[in-house]
Enzyme design. Structure first.
Site, PDB file in Angstrom:
ATOM      1  CG  ASN A   9      -4.273   2.876   4.351  1.00 23.16           C
ATOM      2  OD1 ASN A   9      -4.988   3.681   4.966  1.00 23.16           O
ATOM      3  ND2 ASN A   9      -4.369   2.673   3.042  1.00 23.16           N
ATOM      4  CE  LYS A  11      -6.803   0.007   2.659  1.00 23.41           C
ATOM      5  NZ  LYS A  11      -7.050  -0.953   1.609  1.00 23.41           N
ATOM      6  CG  HIS A  97      -4.272   3.554  -1.229  1.00 20.15           C
ATOM      7  ND1 HIS A  97      -5.324   2.837  -1.752  1.00 20.15           N
ATOM      8  CD2 HIS A  97      -3.643   2.732  -0.365  1.00 20.15           C
ATOM      9  CE1 HIS A  97      -5.319   1.620  -1.214  1.00 20.15           C
ATOM     10  NE2 HIS A  97      -4.312   1.531  -0.357  1.00 20.15           N
ATOM     11  CD  GLU A  99      -8.436   1.357  -0.833  1.00 19.19           C
ATOM     12  OE1 GLU A  99      -8.378   2.144   0.122  1.00 19.19           O
ATOM     13  OE2 GLU A  99      -8.168   0.137  -0.724  1.00 19.19           O
ATOM     14  CD  GLU A 169      -0.808  -0.487  -0.846  1.00 20.21           C
ATOM     15  OE1 GLU A 169      -0.831  -1.047   0.249  1.00 20.21           O
ATOM     16  OE2 GLU A 169      -1.614   0.391  -1.174  1.00 20.21           O
ATOM     17  N   GLY A 175      -7.047  -6.197  -0.093  1.00 21.60           N
ATOM     18  CA  GLY A 175      -8.315  -6.571   0.529  1.00 21.60           C
ATOM     19  C   GLY A 175      -8.926  -7.834  -0.044  1.00 21.60           C
ATOM     20  CB  SER A 215      -3.814  -9.879   1.113  1.00 17.22           C
ATOM     21  OG  SER A 215      -5.039  -9.443   0.559  1.00 17.22           O
TER      22      SER A 215
HETATM   23  P1  13P Z   1      -5.027  -4.931   2.784  1.00 10.48           P
HETATM   24  O1  13P Z   1      -3.830  -5.204   3.669  1.00 10.48           O
HETATM   25  O2  13P Z   1      -6.308  -4.889   3.560  1.00 10.48           O
HETATM   26  O3  13P Z   1      -5.058  -5.803   1.590  1.00 10.48           O
HETATM   27  O4  13P Z   1      -4.851  -3.421   2.240  1.00 10.48           O
HETATM   28  C1  13P Z   1      -3.645  -3.054   1.694  1.00 10.48           C
HETATM   29  C2  13P Z   1      -3.663  -1.601   1.480  1.00 10.48           C
HETATM   30  O5  13P Z   1      -4.408  -1.096   0.650  1.00 10.48           O
HETATM   31  C3  13P Z   1      -2.768  -0.775   2.298  1.00 10.48           C
HETATM   32  O6  13P Z   1      -2.689   0.528   1.814  1.00 10.48           O
END
Ligand code: 13P
Length: 252
Positions: A9, A11, A97, A99, A169, A175, A215
């Protein structure tokens, strides 16, 4: 049997030159990527069409979108439809997601409609779920994640849900560099599979790939992926480095 999948992803990262460079870096690593795992990248929407063209000769990399609306066409300025995604050869799309749930108020009902619309157009939803830190600490995280899945995916038929991928997740791991331990992740993955099994039957539950995200990196992927119900990862930051993403694909 569920597929092993590593999905990146990206983003809202990378300008066009950077995104093209990363794509070329990945293509060059073809022989090094684990050929038993499905490799999926989800770049920003403006790059999807050009990437789809470039990947015609490299079909081992599948393309995913990061979001889609649930209507085929019409007066929905700024949205992208599953029909449009399919028309440019997209195979996967992230749904829900955290976010998007947090920043764009995506609710359970909307996510149910999005999942269904994508399946109708043969785009596999990668349905994201996971709890905030306070939910984890309050110890109702199991019920919380089950409700996310039940409310958005249980209106699907068994045949439809078999086409979905689920990504667990935990928000506190996204992150932050703080990965869930393999035991913490496996606990939830196992519960998800058991719940799918009680609702749709054991065979369907075995078909659905359940990915871990948060992560995930080359240093911890092997331990996570060795768990019985972890079929791969949804990778954020580490998917922006071709070598790391490749190393994660080799962690099964
Ligand atoms: P990170 O791997 O940067 O923690 O992000 C995970 C994520 O949100 C994947 O969709």
């Amino acid at each position: 049997m569920s597929k092993q999948i590593v999905a990146g992803n990206w983003k809202m990262n990378l300008d066009l030159n950077e995104a093209n460079q990363l794509l070329q870096d990945l293509i060059k690593l073809e022989k090094k990527f684990n050929s038993n795992a499905e490799v999926v990248i989800c770049p920003s929407a403006p790059y999807l069409s050009a990437f789809a063209e470039q990947l015609k000769d490299h079909s081992w990399i599948k393309l995913g979108a990061q979001n889609a609306y649930f209507v085929d066409s019409g007066a929905y300025t700024g949205e992208i439809s599953p029909l449009q995604l399919k028309s440019i050869g997209i195979d996967y799309c992230l749904v829900g997601h955290s976010e998007r749930r947090d920043n764009f108020d995506e609710n359970y009902e909307m996510l149910a409609k999005k999942s269904k619309a994508l399946i109708n157009h043969d785009v596999a939803p990668i349905f994201c779920c996971g709890e905030q830190l306070q939910v984890r600490n309050s110890n109702v995280y199991r019920e919380f994640v089950m409700k996310q899945i039940e409310d958005s995916l249980f209106s699907l038929s068994a045949e439809e849900i078999a086409k979905c991928v689920i990504a667990y997740e935990p928000i506190w791991a996204i992150g932050t560099g703080k990965t869930a331990t393999a035991d913490q992740a496996q606990e939830i993955h196992n519960l998800i599979r058991a719940r799918l099994s009680s609702q749709f039957g054991e065979n369907v539950a075995k078909e659905v790939s359940i990915l871990y995200g948060g992560s995930c990196k080359p240093e911890n992927a092997q331990e996570l992926f060795s768990q019985a119900d972890i079929d791969g990862g949804l990778i954020g930051g580490a998917s922006l480095k071709a070598d790391d993403f490749c190393a994660i694909s080799n962690s099964f």
